[in-house]
Write a protein that holds these residues in place. Structure first.
Motif, PDB file in Angstrom:
ATOM      1  N   UNK A 205       0.841  -1.162   0.000  1.00  0.00           N
ATOM      2  CA  UNK A 205       0.000   0.000   0.000  1.00  0.00           C
ATOM      3  C   UNK A 205       0.898   1.240   0.000  1.00  0.00           C
ATOM      4  N   UNK A 206       0.549   2.222  -0.779  1.00  0.00           N
ATOM      5  CA  UNK A 206       1.304   3.471  -0.862  1.00  0.00           C
ATOM      6  C   UNK A 206       0.465   4.554  -0.205  1.00  0.00           C
ATOM      7  N   UNK A 207       1.042   5.199   0.787  1.00  0.00           N
ATOM      8  CA  UNK A 207       0.310   6.209   1.549  1.00  0.00           C
ATOM      9  C   UNK A 207       1.151   7.483   1.620  1.00  0.00           C
ATOM     10  N   UNK A 208       0.547   8.596   1.262  1.00  0.00           N
ATOM     11  CA  UNK A 208       1.246   9.883   1.354  1.00  0.00           C
ATOM     12  C   UNK A 208       1.038  10.445   2.755  1.00  0.00           C
ATOM     13  N   UNK A 209       2.137  10.842   3.391  1.00  0.00           N
ATOM     14  CA  UNK A 209       2.095  11.355   4.758  1.00  0.00           C
ATOM     15  C   UNK A 209       2.328  12.854   4.767  1.00  0.00           C
ATOM     16  N   UNK A 210       1.728  13.529   5.730  1.00  0.00           N
ATOM     17  CA  UNK A 210       1.965  14.962   5.898  1.00  0.00           C
ATOM     18  C   UNK A 210       3.364  15.157   6.480  1.00  0.00           C
ATOM     19  N   UNK A 211       4.113  16.091   5.899  1.00  0.00           N
ATOM     20  CA  UNK A 211       5.474  16.343   6.363  1.00  0.00           C
ATOM     21  C   UNK A 211       5.815  17.802   6.088  1.00  0.00           C
ATOM     22  N   UNK A 212       6.449  18.451   7.055  1.00  0.00           N
ATOM     23  CA  UNK A 212       6.834  19.853   6.895  1.00  0.00           C
ATOM     24  C   UNK A 212       8.088  20.030   6.053  1.00  0.00           C
TER      25      UNK A 212
ATOM     26  N   UNK B 289       6.751  11.334 -10.647  1.00  0.00           N
ATOM     27  CA  UNK B 289       6.160  12.637 -10.379  1.00  0.00           C
ATOM     28  C   UNK B 289       7.061  13.492  -9.483  1.00  0.00           C
ATOM     29  N   UNK B 290       8.002  12.865  -8.804  1.00  0.00           N
ATOM     30  CA  UNK B 290       8.966  13.596  -7.982  1.00  0.00           C
ATOM     31  C   UNK B 290      10.221  13.970  -8.772  1.00  0.00           C
TER      32      UNK B 290
ATOM     33  N   UNK C 246       8.469   0.868   4.534  1.00  0.00           N
ATOM     34  CA  UNK C 246       9.533   1.679   3.956  1.00  0.00           C
ATOM     35  C   UNK C 246       8.986   3.091   3.808  1.00  0.00           C
ATOM     36  N   UNK C 247       9.788   4.065   4.189  1.00  0.00           N
ATOM     37  CA  UNK C 247       9.378   5.462   4.115  1.00  0.00           C
ATOM     38  C   UNK C 247      10.375   6.196   3.212  1.00  0.00           C
ATOM     39  N   UNK C 248       9.853   6.873   2.197  1.00  0.00           N
ATOM     40  CA  UNK C 248      10.677   7.682   1.286  1.00  0.00           C
ATOM     41  C   UNK C 248      10.317   9.137   1.519  1.00  0.00           C
ATOM     42  N   UNK C 249      11.337   9.944   1.802  1.00  0.00           N
ATOM     43  CA  UNK C 249      11.128  11.371   2.009  1.00  0.00           C
ATOM     44  C   UNK C 249      11.857  12.131   0.912  1.00  0.00           C
ATOM     45  N   UNK C 250      11.116  12.978   0.201  1.00  0.00           N
ATOM     46  CA  UNK C 250      11.693  13.815  -0.839  1.00  0.00           C
ATOM     47  C   UNK C 250      11.810  15.229  -0.283  1.00  0.00           C
ATOM     48  N   UNK C 251      13.012  15.603   0.111  1.00  0.00           N
ATOM     49  CA  UNK C 251      13.251  16.959   0.583  1.00  0.00           C
ATOM     50  C   UNK C 251      13.623  17.858  -0.588  1.00  0.00           C
ATOM     51  N   UNK C 252      13.953  19.093  -0.292  1.00  0.00           N
ATOM     52  CA  UNK C 252      14.324  20.038  -1.350  1.00  0.00           C
ATOM     53  C   UNK C 252      15.632  19.638  -2.019  1.00  0.00           C
ATOM     54  N   UNK C 253      16.577  19.099  -1.244  1.00  0.00           N
ATOM     55  CA  UNK C 253      17.893  18.777  -1.802  1.00  0.00           C
ATOM     56  C   UNK C 253      18.285  17.323  -1.633  1.00  0.00           C
ATOM     57  N   UNK C 254      17.480  16.513  -0.923  1.00  0.00           N
ATOM     58  CA  UNK C 254      17.888  15.132  -0.687  1.00  0.00           C
ATOM     59  C   UNK C 254      16.696  14.186  -0.693  1.00  0.00           C
ATOM     60  N   UNK C 255      17.015  12.906  -0.880  1.00  0.00           N
ATOM     61  CA  UNK C 255      16.033  11.832  -0.809  1.00  0.00           C
ATOM     62  C   UNK C 255      16.493  10.895   0.307  1.00  0.00           C
ATOM     63  N   UNK C 256      15.568  10.563   1.212  1.00  0.00           N
ATOM     64  CA  UNK C 256      15.883   9.679   2.333  1.00  0.00           C
ATOM     65  C   UNK C 256      14.987   8.457   2.243  1.00  0.00           C
ATOM     66  N   UNK C 257      15.592   7.268   2.316  1.00  0.00           N
ATOM     67  CA  UNK C 257      14.858   6.007   2.331  1.00  0.00           C
ATOM     68  C   UNK C 257      15.105   5.343   3.675  1.00  0.00           C
ATOM     69  N   UNK C 258      14.010   4.976   4.364  1.00  0.00           N
ATOM     70  CA  UNK C 258      14.097   4.306   5.658  1.00  0.00           C
ATOM     71  C   UNK C 258      13.323   2.993   5.576  1.00  0.00           C
TER      72      UNK C 258
ATOM     73  N   UNK D 235       8.027  15.897   0.887  1.00  0.00           N
ATOM     74  CA  UNK D 235       6.956  14.960   0.580  1.00  0.00           C
ATOM     75  C   UNK D 235       7.401  13.590   1.072  1.00  0.00           C
ATOM     76  N   UNK D 236       6.516  12.904   1.783  1.00  0.00           N
ATOM     77  CA  UNK D 236       6.858  11.621   2.393  1.00  0.00           C
ATOM     78  C   UNK D 236       5.814  10.575   2.008  1.00  0.00           C
ATOM     79  N   UNK D 237       6.307   9.389   1.620  1.00  0.00           N
ATOM     80  CA  UNK D 237       5.442   8.262   1.281  1.00  0.00           C
ATOM     81  C   UNK D 237       5.810   7.077   2.156  1.00  0.00           C
ATOM     82  N   UNK D 238       4.769   6.377   2.666  1.00  0.00           N
ATOM     83  CA  UNK D 238       4.985   5.146   3.425  1.00  0.00           C
ATOM     84  C   UNK D 238       4.505   3.982   2.575  1.00  0.00           C
TER      85      UNK D 238
END
Length: 169
Positions: free
Chosen positions: A1-8, A152-153, A78-90, A11-14
């Motif tokens: 399941x792909x879920x978009x999470x609120x993040x300040x 899209x990112x 797995x959580x993917x965070x798309x920041x302004x300058x970096x991508x983080x995979x957890x 953009x974060x997807x779980x």
């Protein structure tokens, strides 16, 4: 399941496997099986077949272990965070167990073709020679949706050539 999470921060997807039942639900199923098995065991024991008791215990232990193992596998995320300058995979189960962090401009998507028509493409996040498999628990439709979300990112998609393995594949 792909879920978009609120993040300040971006953009974060779980990404999680499909779960049709929760852990408390699995425990209730196991307890129901234990009650039914207990009734059968009591009946056979009263009839003089006491050897049923250890086998019923082994059966309940095996079913409980299988339910626990399945629930643990379905608790992955797995959580993917798309920041302004970096991508983080957890990646992890109850908590973050592994983490990768890359500059956003160096991250690409690599798709391995499905080895069989019934299987799905394997999705990899790649950066600086490192290839990390992504969401191998998703079904084929969700895997295609994940690729669309990643595109899209602004991530570039590369498809690996299919290798001929044998007559059927």
């Amino acid at each position: 399941m792909i879920e978009r999470l609120a993040d300040n921060d971006g953009i974060r997807y779980r990404l999680t496997p499909n779960r049709s039942i929760s852990w408390p639900g699995l425990v209730r199923v196991w307890l129901g099986l234990a009650v039914v098995t207990g009734c059968v065991v009591i009946g056979w024991t009263l009839a003089g077949v006491w050897l049923v008791i250890p086998f019923a215990g082994l059966e309940l232990t095996a079913v409980g272990a299988g339910l626990w193992y399945t629930a643990r596998k379905c608790a992955r995320q797995e959580v993917i965070t798309f920041g302004a300058t970096e991508v983080v995979l957890e990646k992890g189960h109850q908590r973050r167990e592994q983490q990768w962090q890359w500059p956003r401009t160096s991250v690409t998507i690599l798709l391995d073709p499905e080895p069989h028509p019934w299987m799905r493409e394997q999705v990899w996040l790649c950066s600086r020679g490192e290839e990390i498999p992504l969401a191998d628990f998703l079904n084929p439709r969700e895997s295609r949706e994940l690729v669309t979300v990643l595109q899209s990112q602004g991530l570039h998609v590369t498809r690996r050539a299919r290798e001929f393995v044998g007559i059927w594949f």
